[in-house]
Design an enzyme around this catalytic site. Structure first.
Site, PDB file in Angstrom:
ATOM      1  N   ASN A  52       0.820  -1.309   0.104  1.00  0.00           N
ATOM      2  CA  ASN A  52      -0.076   0.042   0.198  1.00  0.00           C
ATOM      3  C   ASN A  52       0.860   1.347  -0.064  1.00  0.00           C
ATOM      4  O   ASN A  52       1.787   1.270   0.561  1.00  0.00           O
ATOM      5  CB  ASN A  52      -0.827  -0.077   1.152  1.00  0.00           C
ATOM      6  CG  ASN A  52      -0.495  -0.346   2.459  1.00  0.00           C
ATOM      7  OD1 ASN A  52       0.708  -1.045   2.613  1.00  0.00           O
ATOM      8  ND2 ASN A  52      -1.036   0.431   3.390  1.00  0.00           N
ATOM      9  N   GLU A  54       0.312   5.441   0.682  1.00  0.00           N
ATOM     10  CA  GLU A  54      -0.727   6.093   1.099  1.00  0.00           C
ATOM     11  C   GLU A  54      -0.393   7.551   0.466  1.00  0.00           C
ATOM     12  O   GLU A  54       0.680   7.774  -0.007  1.00  0.00           O
ATOM     13  CB  GLU A  54      -0.751   6.256   2.738  1.00  0.00           C
ATOM     14  CG  GLU A  54      -1.109   4.743   3.170  1.00  0.00           C
ATOM     15  CD  GLU A  54      -1.377   4.758   4.710  1.00  0.00           C
ATOM     16  OE1 GLU A  54      -0.736   5.498   5.333  1.00  0.00           O
ATOM     17  OE2 GLU A  54      -2.069   3.695   4.931  1.00  0.00           O
ATOM     18  N   CYS A  63      -4.239   0.940  -2.328  1.00  0.00           N
ATOM     19  CA  CYS A  63      -4.112  -0.329  -1.668  1.00  0.00           C
ATOM     20  C   CYS A  63      -2.981  -1.229  -2.380  1.00  0.00           C
ATOM     21  O   CYS A  63      -2.615  -0.854  -3.562  1.00  0.00           O
ATOM     22  CB  CYS A  63      -5.384  -1.132  -1.464  1.00  0.00           C
ATOM     23  SG  CYS A  63      -6.509  -0.397  -0.570  1.00  0.00           S
ATOM     24  N   GLU A  65      -3.237  -4.051  -3.396  1.00  0.00           N
ATOM     25  CA  GLU A  65      -3.965  -4.768  -4.552  1.00  0.00           C
ATOM     26  C   GLU A  65      -3.621  -3.984  -5.843  1.00  0.00           C
ATOM     27  O   GLU A  65      -3.392  -4.305  -6.821  1.00  0.00           O
ATOM     28  CB  GLU A  65      -5.107  -5.202  -4.322  1.00  0.00           C
ATOM     29  CG  GLU A  65      -5.582  -6.070  -3.321  1.00  0.00           C
ATOM     30  CD  GLU A  65      -5.705  -5.521  -1.884  1.00  0.00           C
ATOM     31  OE1 GLU A  65      -5.227  -4.390  -1.856  1.00  0.00           O
ATOM     32  OE2 GLU A  65      -6.368  -6.225  -1.031  1.00  0.00           O
ATOM     33  N   CYS A  96      -9.908  -5.474   0.846  1.00  0.00           N
ATOM     34  CA  CYS A  96     -10.962  -4.808   1.016  1.00  0.00           C
ATOM     35  C   CYS A  96     -12.120  -4.709  -0.079  1.00  0.00           C
ATOM     36  O   CYS A  96     -11.879  -5.387  -1.160  1.00  0.00           O
ATOM     37  CB  CYS A  96     -10.519  -3.127   1.390  1.00  0.00           C
ATOM     38  SG  CYS A  96     -10.009  -2.390  -0.273  1.00  0.00           S
ATOM     39  N   CYS A  99     -10.972  -3.458  -3.389  1.00  0.00           N
ATOM     40  CA  CYS A  99     -10.180  -4.480  -3.806  1.00  0.00           C
ATOM     41  C   CYS A  99     -10.436  -5.782  -4.317  1.00  0.00           C
ATOM     42  O   CYS A  99      -9.931  -6.403  -5.278  1.00  0.00           O
ATOM     43  CB  CYS A  99      -8.803  -4.413  -3.149  1.00  0.00           C
ATOM     44  SG  CYS A  99      -7.995  -2.966  -3.149  1.00  0.00           S
TER      45      CYS A  99
END
Ligand code: THU
Length: 138
Positions: A52, A54, A63, A65, A96, A99
């Protein structure tokens, strides 16, 4: 399932878990302090990883993914056959919801996703998924 099949099924997961844990080291997560590492196999056997990334504008966060799917395309495309993601303690976490939709778009028909309860199909983790067929009518 026979024990022989069970051990065959386990084969990719140890390697993928190790790769996902290694990918944690590439996370940029100063805001949540919740690094995520992801790893997957492509349908031609390629190993893909992601972490990830940010952003100060929190909603812009990528993310793990997202970076993994970017790697899928950067290294030749194809589809995903096995996927796993882990938290900073190296424990398996569920991808999540957003994702799961992302993985659905780029899955091989046989994609298996590792979860805290074991491997699951895409249909098990994203039932009645909205997908390409809805848009194209195919
Ligand atoms: N995160 C992922 O990278 N993948 C997931 O499937 C769950 C959440 C990240 C986003 C954010 O950087 C951090 O975990 C906390 O939500």
């Amino acid at each position: 399932m026979t024990s022989k099949n069970a051990s065959l099924d386990q084969a990719p997961w140890d390697r993928l878990a190790a790769a996902a844990r290694e990918a944690l080291g590439h996370s940029y997560s100063p805001y949540s302090r919740y690094p995520v590492g992801a790893a997957a196999l492509a349908d031609d056997g390629r190993l893909l990883t992601g972490a990830n990334i940010e952003n100060a504008s929190y909603g812009v966060t990528l993310c793990a993914e997202c970076s993994l799917v970017s790697e899928l395309f950067r290294t030749g495309g194809g589809t995903l056959t096995e996927f796993i993601c882990v938290n900073g303690s190296g424990e398996v976490i569920m991808p999540c919801g957003r994702c799961r939709q992302l993985l659905n778009e780029h899955r091989a028909p046989e994609l298996r996703i590792m979860t805290p309860l074991g491997p699951r199909t895409m249909d098990e983790v994203l039932p009645q998924a909205f997908g390409a067929a809805n848009v194209t009518g195919g």
